[in-house]
Design an enzyme around this catalytic site. Structure first.
Site, PDB file in Angstrom:
ATOM      1  N   THR A 136     -31.250 -65.148  -4.011  1.00  0.00           N
ATOM      2  CA  THR A 136     -30.169 -65.200  -3.067  1.00  0.00           C
ATOM      3  C   THR A 136     -28.778 -65.098  -3.445  1.00  0.00           C
ATOM      4  OG1 THR A 136     -31.637 -67.010  -2.086  1.00  0.00           O
ATOM      5  CG2 THR A 136     -29.347 -66.901  -1.402  1.00  0.00           C
ATOM      6  N   VAL A 137     -28.410 -65.684  -4.477  1.00  0.00           N
ATOM      7  CA  VAL A 137     -27.002 -65.357  -5.032  1.00  0.00           C
ATOM      8  C   VAL A 137     -26.852 -64.125  -5.837  1.00  0.00           C
ATOM      9  CG1 VAL A 137     -25.297 -66.474  -6.430  1.00  0.00           C
ATOM     10  CG2 VAL A 137     -26.663 -67.998  -5.369  1.00  0.00           C
ATOM     11  N   LYS A 187     -26.136 -74.787 -12.790  1.00  0.00           N
ATOM     12  CA  LYS A 187     -25.671 -76.120 -13.061  1.00  0.00           C
ATOM     13  C   LYS A 187     -26.677 -76.828 -13.700  1.00  0.00           C
ATOM     14  CE  LYS A 187     -27.211 -76.816  -8.134  1.00  0.00           C
ATOM     15  NZ  LYS A 187     -27.186 -75.303  -8.036  1.00  0.00           N
ATOM     16  N   GLU A 231     -17.668 -71.142 -12.454  1.00  0.00           N
ATOM     17  CA  GLU A 231     -17.205 -71.535 -11.184  1.00  0.00           C
ATOM     18  C   GLU A 231     -18.042 -71.828 -10.187  1.00  0.00           C
ATOM     19  OE1 GLU A 231     -13.481 -71.767 -10.238  1.00  0.00           O
ATOM     20  OE2 GLU A 231     -14.892 -73.192  -8.988  1.00  0.00           O
ATOM     21  N   ILE A 261     -16.263 -73.374  -3.342  1.00  0.00           N
ATOM     22  CA  ILE A 261     -15.178 -74.319  -3.729  1.00  0.00           C
ATOM     23  C   ILE A 261     -14.612 -74.131  -4.942  1.00  0.00           C
ATOM     24  CG2 ILE A 261     -14.274 -76.412  -3.573  1.00  0.00           C
ATOM     25  CD1 ILE A 261     -16.661 -77.294  -1.794  1.00  0.00           C
ATOM     26  N   GLY A 321     -33.458 -73.319   6.369  1.00  0.00           N
ATOM     27  CA  GLY A 321     -33.129 -72.826   5.015  1.00  0.00           C
ATOM     28  C   GLY A 321     -32.132 -73.585   4.337  1.00  0.00           C
ATOM     29  N   ASP A 341     -29.493 -83.148  -8.077  1.00  0.00           N
ATOM     30  CA  ASP A 341     -28.517 -81.876  -8.150  1.00  0.00           C
ATOM     31  C   ASP A 341     -27.256 -81.914  -8.123  1.00  0.00           C
ATOM     32  OD1 ASP A 341     -28.189 -78.832  -7.282  1.00  0.00           O
ATOM     33  OD2 ASP A 341     -27.025 -79.925  -5.799  1.00  0.00           O
ATOM     34  N   LYS A 398     -24.051 -81.454 -11.142  1.00  0.00           N
ATOM     35  CA  LYS A 398     -22.574 -80.930 -10.959  1.00  0.00           C
ATOM     36  C   LYS A 398     -21.588 -81.864 -11.395  1.00  0.00           C
ATOM     37  CE  LYS A 398     -24.519 -78.346  -7.103  1.00  0.00           C
ATOM     38  NZ  LYS A 398     -24.730 -78.439  -5.464  1.00  0.00           N
ATOM     39  N   GLY A 447     -25.329 -71.476  -1.040  1.00  0.00           N
ATOM     40  CA  GLY A 447     -25.635 -70.246   0.000  1.00  0.00           C
ATOM     41  C   GLY A 447     -25.290 -68.924  -0.549  1.00  0.00           C
TER      42      GLY A 447
END
Lengths: 441, 441
Positions: free
Chosen positions: B15-16, B107, B131, B138, B189, B203, B207, B306
């Site tokens: 995805t990324v 992460k 980042e 963000i 999703g 998760d 972070k 996303g």
């Protein structure tokens, strides 16, 4: 760690200047550890050497002639914090001409002379940094320049004047009148004795011009922005807004219309849905919502003014300036992705509206206004009214609110010219845009 | 403009990864204009060459062996986007050893092996950029590293898991049950088929560890963070919260207690006042509130996950990596302002609480619980209750809510062990902290 300290020259020791000096002293160890560059403040120019100050400054640092700072061959970086545009212009341009990087938070200067100053900076290869010029402590400039670098910016919508936001929040939350809210703001030091630039929208407009310049790679002349202040908003408008599920905020809107290739660029008090995150931005806080084609919606929130928040932004620039002073080739400067965007005429901009008329309590008045709006093709989505009081002639003037479907601003103005002809409709109704801001979730 | 393009190696085209590749292609002109460095993607490693993809990629770029990318002498920068900690660890450490700067959004990898990886990066003088590892689109990492550089960080409070925030928002706004909200999130999703790490808080904890590391200059082992998930929250809790003027959010809390020199570090679902800006962060959005000693309160909001939002963060790192590749001395790396902060035992942390007991509808039950709480010195600020239904033995079980004054978590746990002894009190009451977050205005 480099051997020789970077020497800083500070010009201006007012609110922000003293915040910068105090923070550079107080958090000196942390700063040197983090940036790994030794530094010191070499000289500080003030307007009056004899003035009593809360900030303790060694007398030998002070001068009352800014030339002493700019011309000192040992000073590497100039920090301009005097405000105003006359002397500040001379300081900034002299420093750039002398090849000394400049850090400034002077929004009026950049809004008025940005084009010339950025050009000079580029010609001389001498950077200018201005994080504090458009959102106090909020790191919006750096975010636009680096974090969001891969984005075409779709829009920037912001609350970027703390004084007006404090006044509007006090009116919205506490039901205060405009005059009382302004007086309270002045008592608390959130508004100047002369609050004109804050409440008439021009402080926000200066910041908007800087943001638009960065986002769209081109400087924009101040006469291109449409600016409306908050002076005519009453607690009645907040009552209506609340009933309808909104609050009122002074919004800066910078929005690219891709179809026409035109930029919408304006400052206007607006209805904002009470569930929207911007509705939660209260008091002297600022927030800037940036939407990019890749990142989607983002928002940056914080204290938009004040001694320490602004000092935080100035010092982040000072650190970058020091790092780039040691590695000058690293500096990329002003983001050069200028597209030939025109600025949209305010009359072409479209939104739905809240209009509060004052009308005489006479049969047929509502029908008359509704008929005029219909003639101009403007639909009404809702109405609301509140009983008023009689004037010296015994006529009762009621508040009559129309929520209007989306139409062009220009079309609405024509319709309002017509309604103003009626003897039963008071002139200058309160017109506020309704901003349908994304996202709800 | 430099002559020779920087060559990028991409590992992972999920995805990324596909978002990064597509954006590098789509916004290539904008990126080169802004960063003034020519670049190209030289190679992409995928796990399965035969897999059909939505992203169009020239076949000659693809390889199914990541070593081809890391070992390619022409490739300057490695972008690791495969997720997981095993192969990713090998990739990142191999690249750093080979002197190739790494961009990653991993992460879990940094939370588990950050200490070792940052050390290796420092020893080799080869930067690692991350980042995208702590807030999707963000720009929180860059803000902590540069924009807020002059600040001692007082606290970081955030909503940094989009899946759990989507579920909680659906429960809060639409009155959905937990199971229904989770299913809806999966259909859209927004949740994985196995949502464990999202809903159990881990998760967010990963972070949080990265953010704490940056803010306090030292890596923290994952066993030091207290983590509570959202699995036991029901729509009943939202009903009570609403009545009391709150909503429920899964919050990451990183807070320095200056008196004890200890860091509070935890992930817990919490009551948040409905007027607070964090209460307006809904759906898959994330927000991170950072309070610094100079800047005061700030907040950064956006899409925390996303394809494209994460790609935006990855690419901002890629641009920085390219600039620092050309000017390696510019890089400062990991912020080294480590203080010997201990981690506060969860039992020592203090707040007020919402506790929802299920109690049999019997005389004396409320008195019994109230008495036990009093024995432990815990005060009750408010109570509320709702009628329940009878079980198979004909006993009616009611919901009984106590709002408790501030006390230590450990003290509360002892009291709850005692209440659990009563046959009229069901085990495992729902305990939520009440976070009194600043600022109201």
């Amino acid at each position: 760690m480099t051997e020789k300290p970077i020497q800083l020259g500070l010009i201006g020791l007012g609110t922000v200047g003293s915040g910068v000096y105090e923070t550079l002293c107080r958090n000196h160890a942390l700063l040197e550890a983090r940036c790994k560059i030794p530094f010191l403040v070499k000289k500080i120019a003030v307007s009056d050497l004899s003035k009593k100050r809360d900030t303790e400054v060694p007398a030998e640092l002070l001068t009352d002639d800014w030339h002493d700072v700019v011309n000192d061959p040992e000073i590497d970086i100039i920090i301009e914090l005097i405000g105003g545009t006359k002397t500040a212009y001379d300081i900034v341009t002299s420093a750039l001409r002398a090849g000394k990087p400049v850090v400034t938070g002077n929004k009026a200067l950049l809004a008025e002379f940005g084009s010339e100053i950025f050009k000079l900076s580029s010609e001389k290869g001498t950077p200018i940094y201005f994080e504090a010029s458009a959102g106090g402590g909020i790191p919006i400039i750096q975010s636009l320049q680096t974090s969001l670098i891969c984005n075409h910016i779709d829009s920037i919508v912001g609350i970027i004047n703390g004084t007006s936001n404090y006044i509007l929040s006090a009116m919205g939350e506490g039901g205060a009148d405009y005059a009382d809210a302004l007086q309270k703001a002045q008592e608390l030091g959130f508004a100047e004795l002369d609050p004109t630039l804050d409440v008439n929208g021009w402080d926000a407009a200066h910041k908007a011009l800087i943001l638009a310049t960065l986002a769209y790679g081109t400087t924009i002349s101040p006469d291109k922005i449409f600016v409306q202040g908050i002076e005519n908003i009453t607690s009645k408008d907040f009552n209506f807004a609340k009933k309808l599920g909104y609050t009122i905020k002074l919004l800066v809107i910078i929005r690219l219309h891709k179809d026409s290739g035109k930029l919408e660029l304006r400052v206007q008090p607006s209805f904002v849905h009470d569930w929207h995150i911007l509705a939660s931005v209260n008091g002297v806080f600022n927030a800037i919502a940036v939407t990019g084609d890749i990142v989607g919606e983002t928002l940056f929130y914080g204290r938009g003014a004040g001694k320490n928040p602004t000092a935080s932004a100035v010092i982040s620039d000072v650190i970058t300036a020091m790092r780039e002073r040691l590695h000058p080739e690293y500096h990329t400067g002003f983001l050069p992705y200028a597209q030939p965007y025109g600025i949209m005429d305010i009359n072409e901009t479209i939104s739905s509206y809240y209009v509060r008329f004052q009308v005489a309590d006479q049969p047929g008045v509502i029908a008359e206004i509704a008929h005029i709006l219909a003639t101009f093709g403007i639909g009404i989505s809702a109405t609301s009214s509140a009983q008023g009081v009689s004037d010296c002639n015994g006529i009762i003037w009621n508040d009559l609110v129309f929520m209007l479907h989306a139409c062009e601003w220009g079309q609405l103005q024509l319709a309002l010219q017509e309604t103003a002809q009626s003897q039963f409709v008071a002139p200058n109704p309160c017109v506020l845009r309704i901003e349908h801001l994304l996202p709800k979730a």
